[in-house]
Design an enzyme around this catalytic site. Structure first.
Site, PDB file in Angstrom:
ATOM      1  N   ASP A  31      11.865  20.964   3.086  1.00  0.00           N
ATOM      2  CA  ASP A  31      12.284  22.047   2.205  1.00  0.00           C
ATOM      3  C   ASP A  31      12.741  23.202   3.103  1.00  0.00           C
ATOM      4  O   ASP A  31      11.928  23.876   3.726  1.00  0.00           O
ATOM      5  CB  ASP A  31      11.103  22.452   1.313  1.00  0.00           C
ATOM      6  N   TYR A  44      -6.118   0.020   9.513  1.00  0.00           N
ATOM      7  CA  TYR A  44      -4.934   0.520  10.216  1.00  0.00           C
ATOM      8  C   TYR A  44      -4.989   2.001  10.509  1.00  0.00           C
ATOM      9  O   TYR A  44      -5.630   2.758   9.792  1.00  0.00           O
ATOM     10  CB  TYR A  44      -3.692   0.205   9.376  1.00  0.00           C
ATOM     11  N   GLU A  45      -4.274   2.397  11.560  1.00  0.00           N
ATOM     12  CA  GLU A  45      -4.213   3.810  11.938  1.00  0.00           C
ATOM     13  C   GLU A  45      -2.782   4.316  12.001  1.00  0.00           C
ATOM     14  O   GLU A  45      -1.886   3.621  12.486  1.00  0.00           O
ATOM     15  CB  GLU A  45      -4.812   4.015  13.351  1.00  0.00           C
ATOM     16  N   GLY A  99      -4.332   6.450  -0.843  1.00  0.00           N
ATOM     17  CA  GLY A  99      -5.476   6.660   0.052  1.00  0.00           C
ATOM     18  C   GLY A  99      -5.601   8.118   0.488  1.00  0.00           C
ATOM     19  O   GLY A  99      -6.648   8.737   0.366  1.00  0.00           O
ATOM     20  N   ASP A 145      -0.122   4.484   1.415  1.00  0.00           N
ATOM     21  CA  ASP A 145      -1.268   4.995   2.156  1.00  0.00           C
ATOM     22  C   ASP A 145      -1.477   6.493   1.967  1.00  0.00           C
ATOM     23  O   ASP A 145      -2.562   6.996   2.218  1.00  0.00           O
ATOM     24  CB  ASP A 145      -1.154   4.625   3.639  1.00  0.00           C
ATOM     25  N   ALA A 193       0.820  -1.211   0.000  1.00  0.00           N
ATOM     26  CA  ALA A 193       0.000   0.000   0.000  1.00  0.00           C
ATOM     27  C   ALA A 193       0.851   1.257   0.000  1.00  0.00           C
ATOM     28  O   ALA A 193       1.957   1.271   0.548  1.00  0.00           O
ATOM     29  CB  ALA A 193      -0.904  -0.014   1.224  1.00  0.00           C
TER      30      ALA A 193
END
Lengths: 681, 681
Positions: free
Chosen positions: B466, B405-406, B325, B321, B319
């Site tokens: 940055d 998941y967190e 996501g 995420d 993934a």
């Protein structure tokens, strides 16, 4: 307070040193040597034999009659005017000396705090020192401040015990000087003195180098060059921030821990003995979770602080702040400062003085609970329902002040059955003088003010971990590497697989960590099996990989700090092998410590101890002057197959009803609105 | 809320996405394509050109007339029933499309949350899926729950956008099932479905492997084997701890921060813009301290989660995420849970939906102050006088839920001018089914319950830094190693010396960390000099050395996660290069990201950006099931020669008068005594 003087009361083998035990020990030693004047260096509890102590703990657990574990102290002492030093073991139950040994020539006991104070006092009346001070033609009202350090070793020669005294000048500003925290370290002077411990005389003045090179010593007509004040006391700052609003932490329903006999702590399924000694400071013993043993003994066992400045006499700067100074001897009275927020329990413990009397370390340990953020959380995204709990930590803190420097030493236990060891390094960096008005192109330090140089240095620590994983005598050591599996059509056709290589540690030895292999050291119980995973219950040590000893392998620094060249040493349990640079690091030349113990190549079986070594390489920043913001380092010791599910699953939900947080609303406001958050999950 | 629709109001270039800007963008796109039905994937602010934004910031600082920075959005969209995807850039001031490009075949926009929900809905009526469910002969009342994942790439072939759907079963226990947090992840089923995004049809059922080997697929007559419930909801636990006493944290005088326009934060000399987007979640912009720029932009830019299970189709589990996501798209409403203690300010931000409408992320950022322990301390051992201050942190938190998941993603600023990035990984591990009643000797995971296997995996993160060290355009990058100096009679006669090797990073490139060299990456301003040390002001990045990508270098996982094979990449600043695995990781094959940008070998000059990559290798423990205790990771970004002294020297003293701690006394007590500590330093 329990005493062990009466035969009818059996002292728990882990009872912390009681003041009357110091008196009793000194009395016994004095009786044996009634013809001499005894100077005591250390009186402390002799670590009990592990097998005997375990029998006691097992009987205690099973509520069987308790066996007697001999109650013993060890004592180092010298006789007035004599160079030899002795280490005796005293049996307090029988009132007798059961072992007595003369330390070999060149092996020196640690200094007591009395010793350090005495030496600092005497140098100020010493002729050689006074001559140096006179040479400097200091301004009227100048206050010279001596700082005694242990003397660092540079050769294999047997030498008498010595101190190295650095000199500083108090502020020339009367207002600053009058402040109880006025910072003399900002004004290092250009000479040092070497003191003979026996004669208590300055035997030599060492002029300090004042330039970049090795032979840039301060000259006879080196003029005194005043350095700028660098005061750290908040009262002496030109201005203090006014916009930091207070944070209050309270436990309106009380604390979650209980304390038995001032030393056994019960908190959130944890139970342990809170011991303390002059050397290691806080020691956790018989640490159990939900009735299951986890560790037999946990302590910070040693640290070494080698400095990178190669110019004599600075090459000798290499402190052993535990073995020479003592985390217990130098422990702060925490109630004096304001070192914690919340509901705090303080513990008072005892060390000893040069007369063989107990010396109190009032409030030398503080303990309190800390909300440590979210413990675990999951949100069902389909309905927005969140389950969330907090993590709570029990913080057990000692702070040591070793001359200019502070270490905040913290054990924590948490509600997910993990243990952490945290070090916060703060205080004032050790600095040396440099000639002003010239440019110094330095490889080994930075200028923090005109005429003041902070040398690069390391702090390398050694944690001693004696496991008792779900049983006192069934822990074996292994390390696990996560390794890429080969691209192989039948087992790994897409190249995604990795696996865990388990390496048992069967013999006394050392290893280094390797981040590229995610190497983790674990203690596991090889007699038990986790019924869900089929794997042995264990605890893994998660420690960031840090730089080890930078001194050359053939240098004295490297030789003495036997633990500092590898991330882990593994040795066999022994109540006589507690300190990884040996019992007597003061002017040691190495040769007695984990490096040697590991070389024996003995089978560890179920009786291995791990020494976990890590450090800071502290290349000074101006931001660290005149007092440095805490440098924080954390080691995590976490269950792995010790439980069949998340041990924090039974933590109460984090809800607004309990938390009573407040909502801050709107823009440009600095006031906290009293409207409650409202929505409780 | 400010709008930028009127020419008279110049939007600040860092103004976070406003809801009307989503509407406006969609309207413009729909107008251009009025003949088609547009499906929106993403509407977000186009990163402004750095040079233009810096002109604005400089004018703002000097209170000069503000230049106009074009206010632009980017939008990805498709047309109903068509495979092609487009990315346009819209100028909101002119109401026009200024750039439009068709994405190359095989390049797929991220899914919106709408997409994920739609796909999950449609599979439950799909014939192929229904046939699988029927095959399983599930007990009456069974509730099948689909979980959509992005489809992982396995070859260079251009493919249409796909989803991989895993299936789980709700609890068979009515009481558990009825609970809003009932854990269907405890019951993985033995098949998955692949969905074509365009046709919204299941194009294939993948049977899952049920044994250790690659060809152990679930058979046609594979019987349904019920798995044990593993509920994490506190209400569903057999018992909950009753002995955890509440901790309350309050700020009776209000908070120390102010907020301007819901997005500019002022706190303890820090000032910054609190931006947020669908992908990176929280972004800190124009971070200044005491009026001096420190960072232009700080964000978590990507993460990759490769799984070690080699058995198809699990080899595709990898993934992204953030890029697939979105930390913003999946951000929790924090006020719903109870995610902080104290006085909390919440921020609401916006993302977009498939209809081109703004979608609110209410309370997706929370901000509060935390007491972070002792800031600095020194005790004058001569008189026992302690000077001690606290460290205070401003915590800016977002929590994302990505299916099971967190991630708790936290920026902190502190009163010693340091910045930290903290990740807490929690939630439910991704698990797969295994046949019950047989022993599984697994290399790539552990059984967490009968029939439920948690595969080993990694989380590798990339922070994009940055810099604007004491000026927006004067930062160069270097890395510093602490290295042993040779034993040399004239310079290092005792072998104690070490020095710092400074290595400038002149070209786009990568490096790896090396704990044995204590390697630290620094940004420094090469136009300025610290007047005390003579060194350039800078900020150093202190990140523990972690394991990098374990997938084979020739695997797709490795190829796609261009950032995951080195600890640092350095590239030239560009508003078009923000995401280290490229703009479109969904089914990407790599070839567009930091690995490629670095290979250009361009001179960085004073315009370099650092990508700091680190990770967890998560070898599951039973203790991580069914919900895992937070795994905590911290990166410190600290000043070095940025100040001439400790920037926290002006912190107020920590005193009992302010702290109002309480003293816990006596033994065997669990109540907090109301007697105050009494002694204030």
């Amino acid at each position: 307070m329990a005493t062990n003087k009466s035969a009818s009361v059996k002292a728990h083998p882990f009872l912390t040193l009681q003041p009357q035990e110091v008196f009793a020990t000194a009395e016994i030693i004095r009786k044996v040597h009634s013809e001499k004047t005894v100077i005591f260096r250390i009186v402390a509890i002799k670590e009990p034999n592990r097998a005997e102590a375990v029998k006691y703990l097992e009987a205690e657990r099973k509520k069987l009659p308790l066996p007697t574990v001999p109650r013993r102290t060890y004592v180092t002492y010298q006789f007035q005017g004599q160079v030899d030093a002795w280490e005796d073991i005293v049996d307090l139950d029988t009132g007798s000396v059961v072992e007595s040994k003369k330390l070999p020539p060149g092996v020196h006991p640690a200094a007591s705090q009395d010793d350090m104070r005495d030496v600092q006092e005497l140098v100020m009346t010493d002729e050689l020192v006074l001559k140096e001070i006179e040479r400097l033609k200091l301004p009227a009202g100048s206050k010279v401040v001596p700082e005694a350090w242990p003397y660092g070793k540079e050769s294999r020669d047997v030498d008498v015990k010595q101190y190295q005294i650095w000199f500083f000048l108090g502020s020339l500003d009367e207002k600053n000087l009058a402040h109880p925290s006025s910072n003399h370290f900002a004004h290092p002077l250009d000479f040092s003195a070497v003191v003979d411990d026996l004669t208590r005389k300055v035997i030599r003045i060492d002029r300090l180098p004042m330039g970049v090179g090795l032979n840039s010593y301060s000259t006879n007509d080196e003029p005194y060059q005043p350095q700028t004040d660098a005061e750290y006391a908040t009262e002496l700052q030109p201005s203090i921030r006014k916009d930091l609003k207070p944070i209050h932490i309270s436990q309106p329903e009380g604390v979650s821990f209980t304390v038995e006999n001032d030393q056994v702590i019960n908190w959130q399924k944890w139970r342990f003995h809170l011991d303390f000694n002059w050397r290691e400071g806080t020691v956790l013993r018989d640490v159990t979770y939900d009735g299951r043993p986890v560790f037999y003994r946990l302590s910070l066992a040693e640290m070494t602080v080698p400095y990178a400045d190669p110019r004599p006499p600075f090459h000798r700067k290499c402190a052993y702040d535990l073995g020479e100074g003592g985390a217990g001897n130098t422990a702060n009275n925490l109630a004096l400062g304001c070192d914690c927020l919340g509901a705090i329990r303080y513990f008072t413990r005892w060390v000893s003085d040069a007369q063989g009397r107990p010396e109190v370390r009032e409030n030398c340990i503080c303990m309190h609970e800390v909300d440590a953020g979210i413990g675990w959380k999951h949100t069902n995204y389909r309905n927005g329902r969140a389950e969330v709990t907090r993590n709570r930590e029990l913080v057990i803190q000692t702070i040591m002040t070793i001359s200019n420097y502070e270490y905040i030493l913290i054990w924590t236990l948490d509600t997910a059955a993990a243990i952490h060891y945290e070090i916060r390094a703060t205080g004032i960096m050790s600095v040396v003088p440099m000639r002003q008005g010239v440019e110094h192109d330095l490889d080994y330090g930075i200028m923090v003010a005109p005429g003041v140089m902070a040398p690069s240095h390391q702090h390398i620590f050694s944690l001693r971990l004696d496991p008792a994983i779900d049983g006192y005598d069934d822990s074996v050591i292994q390390y696990e590497d996560s390794v890429r599996r080969p691209f192989e059509p039948k087992t790994n056709p897409f190249g995604v697989a990795y696996g865990i290589e388990v390496n048992p540690v069967k013999h006394s030895s050392f290893i280094d960590l390797d981040a590229s292999r995610n190497r983790i050291v674990k203690f596991v119980n090889d007699k038990k099996t986790n019924k869900v995973t089929g794997k042995p219950p264990g605890y893994g040590i998660h420690v960031p990989v840090t730089q080890l000893q930078l001194s050359h392998p053939s240098s004295t620094n490297h030789r003495r700090a036997g633990f500092s060249d590898h991330h882990y040493y593994f040795t066999k349990q022994s109540e006589n092998e507690l300190y990884p640079s040996g019992d007597y690091p003061w002017q040691s030349f190495g040769g007695d410590g984990v490096r040697q113990w590991a070389q024996r190549d003995v089978e560890l079986g179920n009786a291995g101890v791990a020494w976990c070594n890590f450090g800071f390489t502290h290349n000074p920043r101006p931001e660290d002057w005149p007092v440095m913001p805490c440098e924080v380092f954390r080691v995590a010791i976490k269950p792995s197959n010790f439980f069949t599910q998340n041990p924090a699953l039974d933590m109460p939900a984090s809800t607004q009803v309990v938390n009573k947080s407040t909502l801050v609303t709107g823009d440009d406001q600095s006031e906290c609105c009293s409207r409650s958050n409202g929505v409780a999950s």
